[in-house]
Design an enzyme around this catalytic site. Structure first.
Site, PDB file in Angstrom:
ATOM      1  N   TYR A  51      -6.086  -2.412  -4.300  1.00 46.43           N
ATOM      2  CA  TYR A  51      -7.066  -2.148  -3.240  1.00 46.43           C
ATOM      3  C   TYR A  51      -8.235  -3.124  -3.282  1.00 46.43           C
ATOM      4  CZ  TYR A  51      -4.621   2.393  -3.192  1.00 46.43           C
ATOM      5  OH  TYR A  51      -3.679   3.383  -3.152  1.00 46.43           O
ATOM      6  N   ALA A 201      -1.329  13.666   7.739  1.00 40.97           N
ATOM      7  CA  ALA A 201      -0.355  12.910   8.549  1.00 40.97           C
ATOM      8  C   ALA A 201      -1.033  11.964   9.543  1.00 40.97           C
ATOM      9  CB  ALA A 201       0.576  13.873   9.288  1.00 40.97           C
ATOM     10  N   GLY A 203      -3.981  11.840  10.534  1.00 38.33           N
ATOM     11  CA  GLY A 203      -4.914  12.511  11.432  1.00 38.33           C
ATOM     12  C   GLY A 203      -4.262  13.436  12.443  1.00 38.33           C
TER      13      GLY A 203
END
Length: 308
Positions: A51, A201, A203
């Site tokens: 990240y 999922a 949103g």
């Protein structure tokens, strides 16, 4: 907040964890998101060396420094950035894992990582060598426990049978119940916990429902749901629970209803999102009737690859 043991280990996690990938690279913003999580009782923080080229680990470690002994810091390894940083390659070798843990420790500013996870996995990997790397790091004290991050039942089976892993991170939600068919039984048999991600999922299971649907979802649907089936399913969920529970609450508590789940990892890009998720997981769990209704409205079909 409820706490659960991770597998057969002594690690204990809040039922809701914070996925740190979306906290951004701004110090103040990232710190405010993590602090909101701490204030709400979250003790599990998920990051990875992938990240933001390691910046995410730095921000997580810096913010959690004062509460180090009170939290579970989970990071991941295996994705290797190419020199130009335009893409990454998969490297589950012992040499790479044992080298990279030291870089993660340095960025996180810690002496050990609570839960170190393989960030993927295939049957073509040198699995015995990979396991040897994690076992060595554990015996040397660089990590407390280790796990993998995979939705592939055949890979999960190999690691569960051969290693001392305590967790498997995988996508799981009301709209993606694929793990129930094969993965969860394997984990249960070997006393390995599920760390679930994607509970909302993308949103679709939040209060915004289909307004969060991307153009791709509108054209192709979501996983094994056509767009029309998705519309019907989400509308049914909303109608059945609108007078008793929010969609966020239904989605998160569906995951929490499974005792195999040690922590539900929800991402957040603002403190308000964190607080919203904390509020949703609080309060009464789903009743047995609610849980069965949710399983009737949704389904666990759609898994066609990487079967046993």
């Amino acid at each position: 907040m409820e706490k659960r043991k991770i597998g057969s280990s002594q690690l204990e996690s809040s039922i809701l964890g914070l996925g740190c990938m979306s906290i951004g690279k701004d110090d103040y913003k990232a710190q405010s998101i993590i602090e909101a999580a701490l204030e709400g009782g979250i003790t599990y923080f998920d990051t990875a060396d992938l990240y933001d080229f390691g910046v995410n680990e730095k921000l997580v470690g810096k913010t959690l420094k004062g509460v180090r002994d009170e939290v579970v810091i989970a990071s991941k390894v295996g994705n290797r950035w190419e020199d130009g940083r335009d893409d990454w390659t998969w490297d589950p070798s012992k040499e790479y894992i044992t080298e990279q843990v030291k870089n993660s420790l340095k960025r996180l500013e810690v002496d050990y990582i609570d839960l170190y996870q393989l960030h993927g996995g295939t049957l073509e990997d040198p699995i015995d060598e990979t396991i040897e790397a994690f076992e060595q790091l554990k015996s040397q004290g660089y990590i407390k426990e280790y796990g993998i991050s995979s939705i592939r039942p055949n890979v999960i089976k190999e690691y569960a049978e051969k290693s001392g892993m305590v967790s498997n991170m995988m996508q799981y939600s009301l709209l993606d119940r694929r793990p129930e068919e094969q993965a969860f039984p394997i984990l249960n048999e070997h006393s390995v916990s599920a760390i679930t991600r994607g509970p909302l999922a993308k949103g679709l299971l939040s209060e915004k429902l289909l307004s969060k649907a991307s153009e791709k979802i509108k054209e192709d649907g979501y996983l094994h749901y056509t767009y029309e089936a998705l519309e019907y399913t989400l509308d049914t969920l909303h109608q059945k629970f609108k007078d008793s529970r929010s969609m966020n609450e239904v989605a998160l508590k569906f995951n929490a209803a499974n005792p195999l789940v040690a922590s539900i990892i929800a991402g957040a890009s603002s403190p308000d999102q964190v607080r919203s998720n904390i509020e949703a997981i609080a309060g009464d769990p789903l009743t047995e009737a609610e849980y069965e209704l949710l399983k009737e409205i949704t389904n666990n079909k759609g898994y066609t690859e990487h079967r046993l």
